[in-house]
Design a protein around this motif. Structure first.
Motif, short mmCIF file in Angstrom:
data_model
loop_
_atom_site.label_atom_id
_atom_site.label_comp_id
_atom_site.label_asym_id
_atom_site.label_seq_id
_atom_site.Cartn_x
_atom_site.Cartn_y
_atom_site.Cartn_z
N CYS A 401 0.95 -1.23 0.17
CA CYS A 401 -0.01 0.04 -0.02
C CYS A 401 0.93 1.42 0.01
N ALA A 402 0.61 2.13 -0.95
CA ALA A 402 1.24 3.64 -1.01
C ALA A 402 1.14 4.56 0.27
N ILE A 403 0.24 4.15 1.09
CA ILE A 403 0.00 4.89 2.11
C ILE A 403 0.40 4.22 3.39
N ARG A 404 1.12 3.36 3.40
CA ARG A 404 1.17 2.48 4.71
C ARG A 404 1.71 3.10 5.64
N HIS A 405 2.76 4.28 5.33
CA HIS A 405 3.23 5.04 6.64
C HIS A 405 2.60 6.16 7.16
N TYR A 406 1.29 6.54 6.66
CA TYR A 406 0.30 7.30 6.97
C TYR A 406 -0.83 6.62 7.73
N CYS A 407 -0.69 5.46 7.67
CA CYS A 407 -2.05 4.75 8.47
C CYS A 407 -1.25 3.75 9.38
N GLY A 408 -0.47 2.94 9.20
CA GLY A 408 0.09 1.87 10.01
C GLY A 408 -0.48 0.75 10.38
N SER A 409 -1.63 0.54 9.49
CA SER A 409 -2.76 -0.80 9.76
C SER A 409 -3.11 -0.88 11.23
N PRO A 410 -3.53 0.10 11.98
CA PRO A 410 -3.86 0.00 13.31
C PRO A 410 -5.18 -0.81 13.29
N CYS A 411 -5.67 -1.54 14.38
CA CYS A 411 -4.88 -1.58 15.65
C CYS A 411 -4.38 -3.17 15.99
N PRO A 412 -3.05 -3.29 16.44
CA PRO A 412 -2.81 -4.60 16.49
C PRO A 412 -3.79 -5.52 17.53
#
Length: 469
Positions: A401-412
């Motif tokens: 994903c291009a925006i992976r460092h604006y989102c971070g795929s929360p929440c663990p």
């Protein structure tokens, strides 16, 4: 129009840039009539390019040269943000108990019903241990934060206030409360000591707010919270959290308008966490929530332009900052690894330590006890490292994903409990994607500062400034 901003580190922000050889920039349709986005997913570098200039941007050698010269510094910045920050905050639960039975609470019902208060003596001991820990880890670099959190911390008001009184010169304190025990005396104590206050309110209409937030006997606390908001008018150091669910998502534009009318300085529109079954029951569909969420952001901007007074939607502001100045972001849920067990951790009323409050009902994520042994050992425990070792590079499809460092795929926590594997995406992929697109549109139109705290960029510096095309 082009600027590059970062607090003490390199960042990336240009209107025109190309990919060429070397780093690969991913085209992102931001839904703007004039601009398209180009993003380097690894470094979080981005550029906005006029659509008719895209060919020039992709072949202009000077732009490519400038970007490639800076890319290593951008990668180092992301590495610092993701792996180099020190713990500086604690979510501290002085009691297990709560006088409300909110349907989506991430703390299990048996803990909230039958848990224990931390005694005043133990609370003061815990704060002393934390003071010693932070003096060794961050020294005088910054004053650590202690947020008395919940369950409902003011059920144990005397112990909490004793802790604040003794250690107010050592920590920045905050209290996150449902407001039911925030009487005049408590308000006077907190405001006179400039303590951060967070309240919760899920709608400007009682019938909607009461559908998820009520007492154990089913009684409404809506009017009590409204009365408390009236008393806090003019106090600059408070905010309100609205948890967005299927029940209230259509009210989000209206509640933003209500918060603005109440002169609330900042709010959070938090998508409901789906760690526990109750949260999953009221989870809205991503695309439906995104529609109302963006309408709420539109409303906040409309009110600002009309009145000159901002209502900061803090979690969206954090998305904007993740794009234009990554190290200026104030919240650490939307980066990978998240801040849990890394920048902050949680302490239960028994003194047990967890990476984040979201894990307090999950014993496998307990990393130790604040009264037993070295606090640092918790960070090295298997429980904490399950969370700090979760990165988007290991999560499919986030790793593409291009925006992976604006989102971070929360929440663990919700990935682990709702989806069965911590290395899966969290609960609201489409919502984060739409927020990022919206943020890019605001940046393209020069409106990004309308959504941010005043003077947020003090101490930042420009690293690269490209306006060639």
């Amino acid at each position: 129009m082009t600027k590059t901003i970062s607090p003490n580190h390199a960042s990336s922000c240009g209107v025109f840039l190309n990919s060429g050889s070397g780093a690969s920039l991913t085209p992102v349709d931001i839904g703007h009539s004039e601009y398209i986005g180009l993003v380097d997913p690894d470094s979080a570098f981005w550029s906005l390019v006029r659509k008719e200039k895209l060919g020039d941007a992709l072949t202009d050698g000077n732009l490519l040269k400038n970007y490639n010269e800076k890319r290593e510094s951008f990668l180092k910045e992301m590495d610092t943000l993701r792996f180099g920050l020190k713990p500086s905050a604690v979510y501290f639960n002085p009691t297990d108990r709560c006088n409300l039975n909110c349907s989506y609470c991430y703390i299990s019902e048996n803990i909230r019903r039958g848990g224990e208060h931390m005694s005043e003596a133990k609370l003061l001991e815990a704060l002393g241990n934390l003071k010693s820990f932070f003096s060794k880890t961050i020294g005088d670099e910054t004053k650590p934060q202690i947020i008395f959190h919940g369950s409902e911390p003011l059920l144990n008001k005397s112990a909490v206030f004793a802790g604040i009184e003794k250690y107010k010169d050592d920590f920045l304190f905050g209290v996150q409360t449902n407001g039911t025990n925030l009487d005049d005396e408590a308000i006077e104590f907190l405001t006179s000591n400039n303590i951060g206050i967070g309240l919760s309110l899920d709608s400007h209409r009682s019938e909607v707010a009461d559908s998820t937030r009520k007492t154990w006997s089913g009684e409404s606390v809506f009017q009590h919270v409204i009365d408390t908001l009236e008393k806090l008018k003019g106090y600059p150091n408070y905010n309100v959290i609205c948890t967005a669910t299927a029940n209230n998502m259509a009210d989000l534009p209206g509640i933003v308008e209500f918060f603005h009318s109440m002169e609330i300085p900042a709010c959070m529109l938090n998508p409901v966490r789906i760690t526990m079954p109750g949260g999953r029951e009221v989870k809205p569909d991503d695309h439906k929530l995104a529609k109302y969420y963006l309408e709420a952001l539109d409303k906040s901007h409309e009110l600002y332009k009309k009145t000159g007074r901002k209502l900061i939607v803090a979690n969206f502001a954090n998305i904007v900052l993740s794009i234009i100045a990554p190290l200026a972001r104030r919240l650490m849920c939307d980066i990978s690894p998240c801040g849990g067990g890394r920048c902050f951790f949680a302490v239960s009323a028994k003194g047990d330590m967890y990476p984040c409050s979201e894990f307090i009902s999950l014993d496998e994520y307990k990393g130790g006890n604040i009264f037993e042994g070295n606090i640092q050992n918790a960070f090295e425990s298997a429980a904490f490292q399950k969370v700090t070792g979760r990165t988007v590079e290991d999560i499919d499809p986030c790793n593409r994903c291009a925006i992976r460092h604006y989102c971070g795929s929360p929440c663990p926590a919700e990935a682990a409990e709702a989806h069965g594997d911590i290395n899966l995406p969290g609960g609201f992929c489409e919502l984060y994607e739409e927020q990022a697109r919206y943020a890019f549109r605001m940046i393209a139109d020069g409106k990004e500062n309308d959504f941010l705290w005043d003077n947020w960029d003090e101490g930042t510096s420009t690293t690269i400034n490209l306006t060639s095309l």
